[in-house]
Structure formats: structure tokens, C-alpha cells
Design a protein around this motif. Structure first.
Motif, PDB file in Angstrom:
ATOM      1  N   SER A   5     -41.145  24.950  18.917  1.00  0.00           N
ATOM      2  CA  SER A   5     -39.887  24.788  18.185  1.00  0.00           C
ATOM      3  C   SER A   5     -39.857  23.453  17.448  1.00  0.00           C
ATOM      4  N   ASN A   6     -40.501  22.441  18.006  1.00  0.00           N
ATOM      5  CA  ASN A   6     -40.571  21.163  17.308  1.00  0.00           C
ATOM      6  C   ASN A   6     -41.473  21.247  16.086  1.00  0.00           C
ATOM      7  N   VAL A   8     -41.895  23.832  14.043  1.00  0.00           N
ATOM      8  CA  VAL A   8     -41.278  24.541  12.921  1.00  0.00           C
ATOM      9  C   VAL A   8     -39.984  23.876  12.467  1.00  0.00           C
ATOM     10  N   SER A   9     -39.499  22.871  13.182  1.00  0.00           N
ATOM     11  CA  SER A   9     -38.230  22.265  12.805  1.00  0.00           C
ATOM     12  C   SER A   9     -38.352  21.417  11.544  1.00  0.00           C
ATOM     13  N   SER A  10     -39.595  21.085  11.132  1.00  0.00           N
ATOM     14  CA  SER A  10     -39.766  20.262   9.941  1.00  0.00           C
ATOM     15  C   SER A  10     -39.453  21.052   8.669  1.00  0.00           C
ATOM     16  N   THR A  11     -39.645  22.384   8.699  1.00  0.00           N
ATOM     17  CA  THR A  11     -39.349  23.208   7.520  1.00  0.00           C
ATOM     18  C   THR A  11     -38.176  24.125   7.848  1.00  0.00           C
ATOM     19  N   PRO A  12     -37.057  23.961   7.165  1.00  0.00           N
ATOM     20  CA  PRO A  12     -35.877  24.786   7.489  1.00  0.00           C
ATOM     21  C   PRO A  12     -36.071  26.268   7.205  1.00  0.00           C
ATOM     22  N   ASN A  15     -37.825  27.676  10.046  1.00  0.00           N
ATOM     23  CA  ASN A  15     -36.963  27.612  11.216  1.00  0.00           C
ATOM     24  C   ASN A  15     -35.983  28.784  11.221  1.00  0.00           C
ATOM     25  N   THR A  16     -35.394  29.089  10.074  1.00  0.00           N
ATOM     26  CA  THR A  16     -34.469  30.222  10.016  1.00  0.00           C
ATOM     27  C   THR A  16     -35.220  31.533  10.203  1.00  0.00           C
ATOM     28  N   PHE A  18     -37.989  32.015  12.024  1.00  0.00           N
ATOM     29  CA  PHE A  18     -38.289  32.188  13.439  1.00  0.00           C
ATOM     30  C   PHE A  18     -37.022  32.392  14.254  1.00  0.00           C
ATOM     31  N   GLY A  19     -35.919  31.858  13.788  1.00  0.00           N
ATOM     32  CA  GLY A  19     -34.649  32.108  14.458  1.00  0.00           C
ATOM     33  C   GLY A  19     -34.245  33.573  14.345  1.00  0.00           C
ATOM     34  N   ARG A  22     -36.651  35.584  16.477  1.00  0.00           N
ATOM     35  CA  ARG A  22     -36.308  35.470  17.896  1.00  0.00           C
ATOM     36  C   ARG A  22     -35.102  36.345  18.233  1.00  0.00           C
TER      37      ARG A  22
END
Length: 47
Positions: A5-6, A8-12, A15-16, A18-19, A22
Motif C-alpha cells: 500500500s505504501n 502505490v500511494s505515490s501515484t493517486p 491508488n484509486t 487498487f482501491g 480491493r
């Protein structure tokens, strides 16, 4: 899990993505468990 999770947090956008992935996986798991519960209940009941 935390390191992924850390990462992928650099690219929003990722992040969305993978959110959403999930949330979709959790929803599919929930439907699968409900289906298993229905099958187990039908199997447990006598004819």
C-alpha cells in the motif's frame, strides 16, 4: 500488505485503481461466502 500500500500511494491513479480492485475483491468474497452458506444450509436440511 503495508509495504504494497505504501508503494502505490505515490501515484493517486494507481491508488484509486487498487482501491476499487480491493472493494471488488471483497464484494466477490462476500458473495462467495453467502453462496457457500446457502449451499451448506441446503445440504444440512433433510429431504
Amino acid at each position: 500488505m503495508n509495504t504494497a500500500s505504501n508503494a502505490v500511494s505515490s501515484t493517486p491513479a494507481a491508488n484509486t485503481f487498487f482501491g476499487k480492485l480491493r472493494a471488488l475483491a471483497l464484494h466477490a468474497l462476500n458473495l462467495h461466502l453467502q453462496n457457500c452458506a446457502v449451499i451448506a444450509e441446503a445440504y444440512r436440511r433433510p429431504n
